[in-house]
Design an enzyme around this catalytic site. Structure first.
Site, PDB file in Angstrom:
ATOM      1  N   ASP B 397       0.779  -1.163  -0.072  1.00 19.88           N
ATOM      2  CA  ASP B 397       0.008   0.096   0.006  1.00 19.88           C
ATOM      3  C   ASP B 397       1.093   1.284  -0.002  1.00 19.88           C
ATOM      4  O   ASP B 397       2.097   1.133   0.560  1.00 19.88           O
ATOM      5  CB  ASP B 397      -0.795  -0.118   1.222  1.00 19.88           C
ATOM      6  CG  ASP B 397      -1.711   0.978   1.198  1.00 19.88           C
ATOM      7  OD1 ASP B 397      -2.313   1.264   0.357  1.00 19.88           O
ATOM      8  OD2 ASP B 397      -2.028   1.757   2.378  1.00 19.88           O
ATOM      9  N   ASP B 601      -0.990  -0.737   6.318  1.00 19.37           N
ATOM     10  CA  ASP B 601      -1.017  -0.219   7.374  1.00 19.37           C
ATOM     11  C   ASP B 601      -2.133  -0.931   8.353  1.00 19.37           C
ATOM     12  O   ASP B 601      -2.334  -0.517   9.633  1.00 19.37           O
ATOM     13  CB  ASP B 601      -1.167   1.382   7.741  1.00 19.37           C
ATOM     14  CG  ASP B 601      -2.507   1.952   7.202  1.00 19.37           C
ATOM     15  OD1 ASP B 601      -3.125   1.001   6.625  1.00 19.37           O
ATOM     16  OD2 ASP B 601      -2.315   3.108   7.097  1.00 19.37           O
ATOM     17  N   ASP B 605      -6.646  -0.468   4.376  1.00 18.37           N
ATOM     18  CA  ASP B 605      -6.356  -1.584   3.549  1.00 18.37           C
ATOM     19  C   ASP B 605      -6.986  -2.808   4.133  1.00 18.37           C
ATOM     20  O   ASP B 605      -6.402  -3.891   3.452  1.00 18.37           O
ATOM     21  CB  ASP B 605      -4.998  -1.421   2.890  1.00 18.37           C
ATOM     22  CG  ASP B 605      -4.287  -1.303   4.087  1.00 18.37           C
ATOM     23  OD1 ASP B 605      -4.394  -1.734   5.259  1.00 18.37           O
ATOM     24  OD2 ASP B 605      -3.061  -0.915   3.676  1.00 18.37           O
TER      25      ASP B 605
END
Lengths: 238, 719
Positions: B397, B601, B605
């Site tokens: 991400d 994190d 996501d």
């Protein structure tokens, strides 16, 4: 056998090596003794345990040699081969302790886990003569090049009793110095120990040479059963 | 919390099914419960060690048994060696000697039977009473049969004796089980080291009086005094002095952080310089470190696929071995007499003692989980470890993972007629009202520049417009000021000059985020930002590429910014993805290439993490609740991800090697034993040797040859 004294001297002088390796153990054994006499008692019991193990593995080696000899009757003499191997090992070990052979240092990872050590440490610190005896018993099993070399020698004797005698003599040879160190601390200087080690190495090498020569003689004589008679039984007719 | 299962009182493993009615973990059991004979023995040894001055009776008994066994072996060898064994033509003297040796064997084997046989019988009997059939029971039966047979031979003065077999088996089984139990305890040692960082007793202040109480007795609201150099026992709030704390154990942050009164403190972190008072916010079980230990403990209970496989084999093992032992025993008894039958059956049971198989996988996995936790990497289960070792693709991400999640002001532009210092001061006061990374960046920028009147706020009634920006009212003049995106400006009816508009467009096209500030119908300032890449991002990507793992980044950002990131890192970047799109991308990749690891994190996501083969959450030291990730890196260092992957691979290599070895050993061993070619004493020796080998290799799992990584990371020092 002609080389009994050599074995004893090899053990005696070789024990300067033991002091380096196992000196910590004998000191630990004596650490809890309140008096010199008590310490000496503990040391003696400890040494007895160690020598007992030597005698036992000597018996096993002698028995193995005996079986090997019996099995290979008619073929090439196993005893001769064993003697050659033992001679080689003794010479190699002698050269190693004299510093004439290349050394290889084995490094181990720091997190190395040694379960045997756990067992060992617990017994070593335990009070009571039985614990000291058991500690000696276990010390006898510790890997040691010199012990292996004499073990090969014991196997080459081709008899259980001779094997026991070999290792017993070797163990008895190691006793005086270990007893002294255990009860009196480190009165031997490092330089002195090094000199003794060198001398021991020479004796071990001489033993090795004699063994080699014996093996070569057996080999020359050709294969023949070489079972020593049991001292308790009447001699068997061949 | 640990799920309520009954656990062994020595190695803290769940007890086998038959003891399920036992008290729950943590409860005080009236009678200690052990999962196996080894634990019972080991616990006895430990208990004695605790009692002052008491002899290590158990160990000495074991040692004396070894002594007796050596004697028995020597007599047996003498019997074999002198050729009088079963020799009808032997002389009377030889006969008498053989008789003597037989009796001596019997004599020396009695202590072994008493010292080591009795506990084994007791254990097997207790298991049997609960309806459990174990190999121990088979062993007891076999050994008993061998002894009875040999005693009869000795008394009759004819026939074979097998005292040495029974003695060696008893010694080896005891030794083997003890080693196994010690190994299991050792596997949890890494975890205990972590847990021991928390002090057992704390100084509680109640009504002005300080008293020493157990940490577990604390409740939220209690106040605890912590001296410099001590660990903070609970999660709480700082009172009294300011101090510096080292939170490395919990968050992996290697630099000390300053804490002022009112700041939150994490349980397990080290109070460096001030004598402080901590007010507990959470109970002792919820302290950050306690949560970590608890999470690892739970991970230990969750079985991975390899472990399930080992369990399945082990479950099928007992009936198979029972059949094999019975068949081998029956066949050899029929062909060469009852003694040969007993020996063959015993050899089969001994060689197949499922030690190697039962220990091979769990020990390695537990050691690995504990070790990783000490390096601030939490694997949620053994399976997460297995999965991380298998990945072919790794997706990052962007925000908060590849980038630090914070931004930096790289440009501040305002209309020529305005005072830049005043504009910045307004922006600062507005930015205080928001936690957005861009607001943080503006605050940081304002701190760097000399501003007039920094203490008094120039703007009041600040409020946040989610997704748009912040608005407030000028204290002098009552004008509305807005700070935020172009959309906020449009919304507030603010228009920009062509010069500012062009500058903003150029910045956006270059992939930089922007923020605008305006009042009185006009946009008057432009902030241009740059996101900071994590220091280790490039190195991490290179590491994975070197190992042939495909690397790509997924982001919700628009194309220009994604292109900038792609150029900077040299990896493909997929842009404009909503959380669901990220999950779809992960699924597509896993179908096309192979197992995908998703690194994020763990907050926005979560769908992608859940869709991936294994999800890795970065920087979750204080927030272990991010359950969507199978792996939690407690700090923000991406290099820890490389370490984890490498570690997982090494662990799985060990596990597979152990499994293959255990399986091959058992198959070959059982075949040999069933054919009657393996003496049970040798089988017992092999059993101990094999479990030693497996335990050793399992406990050294993930050992690395002094890698650079080890030196770079500060290890946790107890205390």
């Amino acid at each position: 056998m002609t080389d009994w004294p050599l074995i004893f001297i090899g053990g005696f002088l070789g024990s300067s090596h033991c002091v380096g390796m196992c000196g910590g153990f004998v000191l630990a054994i004596g650490a809890q003794a309140p008096s010199l006499a008590a310490n000496l008692r503990r040391q003696t019991v400890y040494t007895a345990g160690r020598v007992f193990t030597y005698i036992f593995i000597g018996a096993a080696a002698g028995y193995a040699g005996q079986r090997a000899t019996a099995v290979t009757v008619g073929a090439i003499s196993a005893q001769a081969l064993l003697a050659l191997v033992a001679g080689g090992l003794l010479i190699w070990q002698g050269m190693k302790s004299a510093g004439w052979a290349p050394h290889r240092f084995v490094t181990r990872s720091t997190s190395h886990f040694c379960p045997e050590q756990l067992l060992f440490r617990s017994v070593l610190r335990g009070p009571g003569l039985a614990a000291a005896f058991v500690a000696g018993l276990l010390t006898g099993w510790l890997p040691c090049g010199l012990v292996y070399a004499y073990l090969a020698f014991a196997a080459s004797s081709g008899s259980m009793l001779a094997g026991m005698a070999t290792m017993g003599l070797f163990g008895a040879g190691t006793a005086p110095l270990m007893l002294l160190v255990g009860s009196g601390g480190s009165w031997l200087s490092l330089a002195m120990r090094r000199r003794m080690l060198r001398l021991a190495a020479v004796f071990v090498i001489v033993s090795g040479c004699i063994t080699l020569a014996r093996g070569a003689t057996f080999l020359g004589q050709g294969a023949q059963p070489h079972l020593p008679a049991c001292p308790f039984c009447p001699a068997k007719s061949p | 919390m640990i799920s309520p299962v009954a656990c062994c009182d020595y190695c803290a493993l769940p007890l086998p099914g038959w003891a399920g009615r036992a008290p729950r973990c943590g409860g005080v059991a009236p009678v200690p419960q052990y999962c196996c004979f080894g634990c019972r023995f080991a616990a006895a040894v430990t208990r004695e060690r605790g009692a002052a001055g008491a002899a290590h009776l158990k160990l000495v008994q074991l040692g004396l048994s070894i002594f007796c066994t050596m004697n028995v072996l020597a007599f047996t060898m003498a019997l074999w060696g002198e050729g009088v064994y079963g020799d009808p033509a032997a002389t009377p003297a030889a006969q008498a000697l053989a008789d003597l040796f037989r009796y001596l064997g019997l004599l020396f084997s009695l202590p072994v039977l008493f010292f080591l046989g009795r506990p084994l019988v007791v254990d097997a009997w207790q298991t049997l009473r609960h309806g459990g059939l174990t190999t121990d029971l088979l062993l007891v039966c076999g050994v008993a049969a061998a002894f009875i047979f040999s005693t009869i031979s000795a008394i009759r003065g004819a026939g074979d004796v097998y005292f040495e077999v029974g003695c060696v088996i008893l010694v080896m089984v005891t030794l083997g089980r003890w080693l196994e139990a010690t190994g299991r305890l050792k596997a949890g040692a890494h975890l205990d080291e972590l847990q021991q960082l928390l002090p057992e007793r704390v100084r509680r202040i109640r009504g002005g009086v300080e008293e020493s109480v157990l940490r577990t007795a604390l409740v939220p609201g209690d106040r605890v005094r912590v001296l410099p150099g001590e660990r903070i026992p609970i999660d709480g709030r700082l009172q009294g002095n300011s101090t510096w704390v080292d939170e490395c154990v919990v968050t992996g942050e290697s630099w000390p952080v300053a804490r002022t009164p009112g700041d939150p403190l994490l349980g397990g972190s080290l109070n460096l310089d001030g004598e402080i008072v901590v007010e507990a916010v959470l109970g002792p079980a919820e302290a950050a470190l306690a949560r970590l230990v608890d999470a690892v403990r739970r991970a230990r209970l969750a079985k991975g696929r390899h472990q399930l496989l080992a369990d399945r084999i082990a479950a099928a093992f007992f009936p198979v071995i029972l059949t094999a032992a019975a068949a081998a025993g029956g066949f050899h008894a029929w062909r060469s007499g009852p003694a040969a039958g007993i020996l063959a059956g015993l050899a089969v049971v001994l060689i197949s003692c499922p030690c190697a198989l039962g220990v091979a996988v769990p020990l390695a996995v537990w050691t690995a989980l504990g070790r990783a936790a000490r390096r601030q990497v939490l694997f949620r289960s053994g399976e997460a470890l297995e999965r991380l070792a298998e990945i072919r693709v790794i997706c990052f991400d962007k925000t908060g993972t590849l980038t630090t999640g914070t931004a930096q002001v790289v440009g501040f532009d305002c209309e020529p007629g305005d005072d830049p210092a005043l504009t910045l001061a307004w922006a600062r006061d507005l930015a205080r009202g928001s936690l957005h990374p861009l607001s943080r960046a503006i605050l940081a920028e304002a701190e760097r520049r000399p501003l007039s009147n920094p203490a008094t706020p120039l703007v009041e009634a600040v409020h946040c417009r989610p997704g748009l920006g912040v608005v407030g009212r000028q204290r002098a003049g009552g004008q509305t000021v807005a700070l935020g995106s172009q959309a906020l400006m449009d919304h507030a009816g603010l228009t920009g000059t062509p010069r500012l508009a062009a500058a903003a467009r150029a910045a956006v096209d270059a992939g930089c985020p922007v923020a605008l500030i305006g009042w009185q119908g006009q946009i008057r300032g432009l902030f241009t930002f740059q996101e900071e890449l994590r220091a280790s991002a490039r190195e991490t990507i290179a590491w994975f590429r070197q190992r042939g793992i495909e690397v790509l980044a997924l982001t919700g950002d628009q194309a220009p910014r994604a292109a900038k990131l792609a150029a900077e890192l040299g990896i493909p970047v997929r842009s404009g993805l909503l959380p669901e799109d990220k999950a779809a991308a992960v699924q597509e990749l896993s179908q096309r290439v192979g197992p995908v690891a998703m690194v994020g994190d763990g907050v926005n996501d979560a769908p992608a993490l859940a869709a991936s083969h294994v999800g890795v959450a970065v920087g979750c030291g204080t927030d272990l609740a991010r359950e969507s990730a199978g792996v939690c890196l407690m700090n923000n260092d991406l290099l820890r991800l490389c370490w984890s992957t490498d570690f997982a691979r090494r662990t799985m290599r060990t596990v597979r090697r152990n499994l293959y070895f255990a399986f091959a050993y058992n198959v070959v061993g059982v075949a040999l034993a069933a054919s009657g070619r393996l003496n049970p004493a040798t089988a017992a020796l092999l059993m101990v040797a094999s479990s030693l080998l497996v335990i050793r290799s399992a406990l050294q799992v993930g050992d690395e040859p002094a890698a650079a990584e080890t030196r770079r990371q500060p290890m946790i020092a107890p205390g």
